[in-house]
Write an enzyme that holds these catalytic residues in place. Structure first.
Site, PDB file in Angstrom:
ATOM      1  N   GLU A 184       0.818  -1.204   0.000  1.00  0.00           N
ATOM      2  CA  GLU A 184       0.000   0.000   0.000  1.00  0.00           C
ATOM      3  C   GLU A 184       0.862   1.269   0.000  1.00  0.00           C
ATOM      4  OE1 GLU A 184      -3.096   0.234  -0.383  1.00  0.00           O
ATOM      5  OE2 GLU A 184      -3.778   2.139   0.453  1.00  0.00           O
ATOM      6  N   ASP A 185       1.890   1.274   0.850  1.00  0.00           N
ATOM      7  CA  ASP A 185       2.596   2.536   1.127  1.00  0.00           C
ATOM      8  C   ASP A 185       3.899   2.733   0.366  1.00  0.00           C
ATOM      9  OD1 ASP A 185       0.579   2.966   2.858  1.00  0.00           O
ATOM     10  OD2 ASP A 185       1.703   2.527   4.683  1.00  0.00           O
TER      11      ASP A 185
END
Ligand code: MN
Length: 738
Positions: free
Chosen positions: A83-84
């Site tokens: 996600e990051d």
């Protein structure tokens, strides 16, 4: 007891992991996951100012304390990289394999659900979508631990975010932790949420507990000593300790049961943990023999475990000074399951080799079990009735439903197989009617796309939309959407009908003018209603409608209007005109069948029994040898090759009172109440029924129903067939040609 305030390091994880793992490949996997996460998160920081990797280290550590599998811990360390960080999925798969990738993707997916805090009922839907999307209990476990650490560090967030996250934790995450039986996590999530949502009450209760602590501690200590002496006399191995209730459970009892703080805290709690089931009952026996048990408070959750696998003996006793003690007696294993629930059940044991398949099977079994839970409330086990109900609901919710979301995060439950059209009608009827397109997860899709749980659906509408299409009725799955679409068409039909009534009126008006008859005179109210009665229409509007739909001619009406006004004398011209116009139809012979044969009035005319024509059908006559003219439908296969014997025939114009028998064949799926639904539709359409025969076919899943119905005309029949086709599980309705 774990120190929850201090951040954990990678060394802390390894110390914990080494308590239950020694195999080099497992330790290497966890080390590799840590190094990768450390590298990927290296320039990222949390709100607290700490390096981001601190978060994933804590998540990994908590998972290790739960004795999770090496893959689960690795996935916990890696849960935020996709996600990051700019991570290539293929590269990730190369490094860590399919299984860990699936776990991390599952966690990411759940993290992307944007729960919107709406009405209360949404919380239940949120839990369902969470579980339905997770598909793997390990994903849920990682997500719970992730949330737990985020809750522990929530004080760095802005106030508004704290409130939202705490509410979501209390409504979605804590109940799921409870259903998984992980009371350690559940209790901490509840207390942390409670603190952010109602600081005042939280500190009030914390203060009261603290105030009474010394006194209570000494009472508990005294009791522990007494029981220890008693059990030691009988040479039983045991551990005994006092328990404290977590603050949120005290608060809940105060609110739900309307009790004062003192009443709740009056109960002192003790737990005895021993090494075997017989020892549990033995201990219970000695305690009941020594102290007075309170009737009705003894519960045997060993013989009858709670549905979340919780096992223990519960009893409440009165000690000498009148203090009341709640005593729990259980084995070490039961104690572990009570605290860690499913996590304990799954505790990784390195030396026990479990095949991938077996593990998967177990996951699936656990999930089924979990699904059962997610629809249950209540603390205690369930009765048979409740189980039955639960099974039905489970079918309903998990097999029959999908959970999809609006772009704003509203969760909508729809029957399995639903499409964007079902979704649109669930949002709002007007959204459905004005729908012109749909996007699912950002991409434009056809309207018959089947939605999956977790899809984010948005509907495009336009005021220029012509409204729903009739095809939608075949596409939609939900009764709700189907009803809305139907009522749209019904409304349209009734609007069309009133337009037709006006049209019929106008046609009669014009026809009168053409014949130089004064409409205001001939269409006078009493005159019209007299004719309506003669032609046996229920109302004048029905007659006008018949004119517009050509089942009644203006000539017939005008003839009646003139014949039945003896008071008025007609001009000669009028009569001549009328006769001229009526000439053609007078020449025709009207038979019993209601059919005229051009130019022939001596032959017997009857309707063919093979295709059962009704007024309004396209028909043709067939000259038989000796039986006069048989009237067939033009499309009847029986006369296709008999061109030389065919003769033109016409329906008579005034057949209002006649009735015709038609044979219908209905093919459908077999279900209960099918026949009664069919009969209901027939009677609602004011159609007579002369024969019904329904049977289940050899395949046992489909049924065939034969109906002989009595109708007035083709229009009447068409309406009936259209309505029969709308019956649930009916596949086709055909007129029979023998
Ligand atoms: Mn995280």
């Amino acid at each position: 007891m774990e120190d929850k305030k201090t951040n954990k390091t990678f060394d802390d994880i390894m110390t914990e992991v080494k308590k239950y793992m020694v195999r080099e490949e497992n330790l290497q996997l966890i080390t590799k996951a840590y190094e990768y996460a450390n590298e990927k998160h290296k320039n990222q920081f949390r709100k607290s100012g700490e390096p981001y990797v601190v978060h994933v280290l804590n998540v990994g550590y908590i998972l290790a304390t739960l004795r999770s599998q090496p893959q689960t811990i690795a996935a916990g360390l890696l849960h935020d990289v996709i996600e990051d960080c700019d991570v290539d999925v293929e590269e990730f798969k190369q490094l860590f394999g399919e299984e860990i990738l699936t776990l991390v993707e599952g966690v990411t997916k759940i993290g992307n659900i944007k729960f919107k805090d709406e009405k209360e009922y949404q919380a239940e839907n949120h839990r369902k979508i969470f579980i339905a999307m997770a598909k793997d209990v390990r994903v849920i476990l990682i997500k719970l631990v992730d949330r737990l650490h985020n809750m522990r560090t929530l004080n760095f967030m802005p106030e508004e975010k704290q409130q939202r996250i705490a509410a979501e934790t209390l409504e979605v995450y804590a109940p799921i932790a409870h259903r998984l039986g992980i009371s350690e996590i559940k209790n901490e999530l509840e207390d942390l949420s409670f603190m952010y949502l109602n600081r005042e009450k939280y500190y009030e209760i914390a203060h009261l507990v603290q105030q009474r602590k010394a006194e209570r501690d000494s009472q508990v200590k005294e009791m522990i000593n007494e029981i220890s002496v008693l059990l030691n006399e009988h040479h039983i191995k045991f551990r005994i300790f006092g328990r404290s209730k977590h603050l949120y459970s005290i608060y809940k009892k105060m609110v739900n049961k309307g009790k004062r703080f003192e009443e709740i805290l009056d109960l002192l709690a003790i737990r005895i943990v021993c090494d075997s089931v017989p020892a549990c009952y033995e201990i219970l026996g000695y305690i009941h023999a020594t102290y007075r048990p309170i009737p009705g408070r003894f519960k045997d959750y060993i013989a009858m475990p709670k549905v979340n696998m919780y096992q223990s003996l519960h009893t409440t006793i009165v000690a000498d000074e009148g203090h009341i003690f709640e005593v729990q007696i259980r084995t070490e294993e039961m104690d572990e399951i009570a605290e860690q629930g499913i996590a304990a059940h799954w505790a990784y044991k390195e030396n026990i080799h479990i095949s991938q398949e077996k593990q998967q099977k177990e996951i699936e079994e656990r999930l089924t079990w979990l699904k059962e839970f997610s629809i249950m409330t209540g603390e205690d086990g369930v009765s048979d009735d409740a189980k039955e109900y639960m099974n039905l609901l489970q079918k309903d919710i998990f097999e029959a439903n999908v959970y999809v979301m609006s772009p704003k995060g509203r969760v909508i439950a729809l029957p399995n197989g639903s499409t964007p059209i079902d979704f649109a009608y669930r949002i709002h009827t007007e959204v459905g009617h004005k729908m012109v397109g749909a996007t699912v997860n950002g991409g434009i899709v056809p309207l018959n796309t089947v939605l999956k749980t977790g899809d984010v659906v948005s509907i495009r509408t336009s005021n220029q939309s012509p409204g729903p299409s009739e095809d939608w009725l075949k596409i939609v799955k939900s009764t709700h959407a189907r009803n809305k679409i139907r009522s749209f068409f019904q409304k349209q039909e009734s609007e069309k009908k009133s337009a037709d009534i006006e049209k019929g009126k106008e046609m009669l008006n014009e026809e009168l003018k053409k014949r130089n008859l004064d409409p205001s005179e001939y269409m006078e109210k009493n005159r019209i209603s007299n004719v309506v009665g003669q032609l046996t229409y229920p109302t004048a509007n029905d007659m006008y409608y018949a004119i517009a739909s050509k089942s009644l001619s203006c000539a017939t009406v005008i003839e009646k209007l003139m014949n039945h006004t003896p008071a008025k004398s007609l001009g000669n011209d009028d009569l001549v005109k009328m006769f001229n116009r009526q000439e053609n139809s007078r020449k025709r012979h009207t038979s019993k069948a209601g059919v005229s044969v051009s130019g022939i009035d001596t032959m017997k005319v009857s309707l063919a029994a093979c295709c059962n024509p009704v007024p309004g059908d396209d028909i043709v006559g067939y000259i038989t040898k000796g039986q006069g003219v048989k009237v067939h439908r033009k499309d009847c296969p029986n006369i296709m090759h008999e061109k030389s014997r065919l003769i033109e025939v016409h329906w008579d114009e005034n057949l209002e009172n006649r009735e015709y028998e038609v044979k219908l064949l209905i093919k459908s799926a077999d279900r209960s109440f099918l026949l009664s639904d069919i009969v209901t539709v027939v009677s609602q359409n004011k159609v007579g029924l002369s024969h019904v025969d329904s049977k289940v076919n050899d395949d046992k899943v489909t049924a065939t129903t034969k109906l002989n119905v009595i109708v007035k005309n083709a229009e009447h029949l068409r309406t009936l067939i259209a309505n029969l086709r709308k019956i649930n599980s009916v596949n086709s309705v055909e007129r029979v040609i023998q």
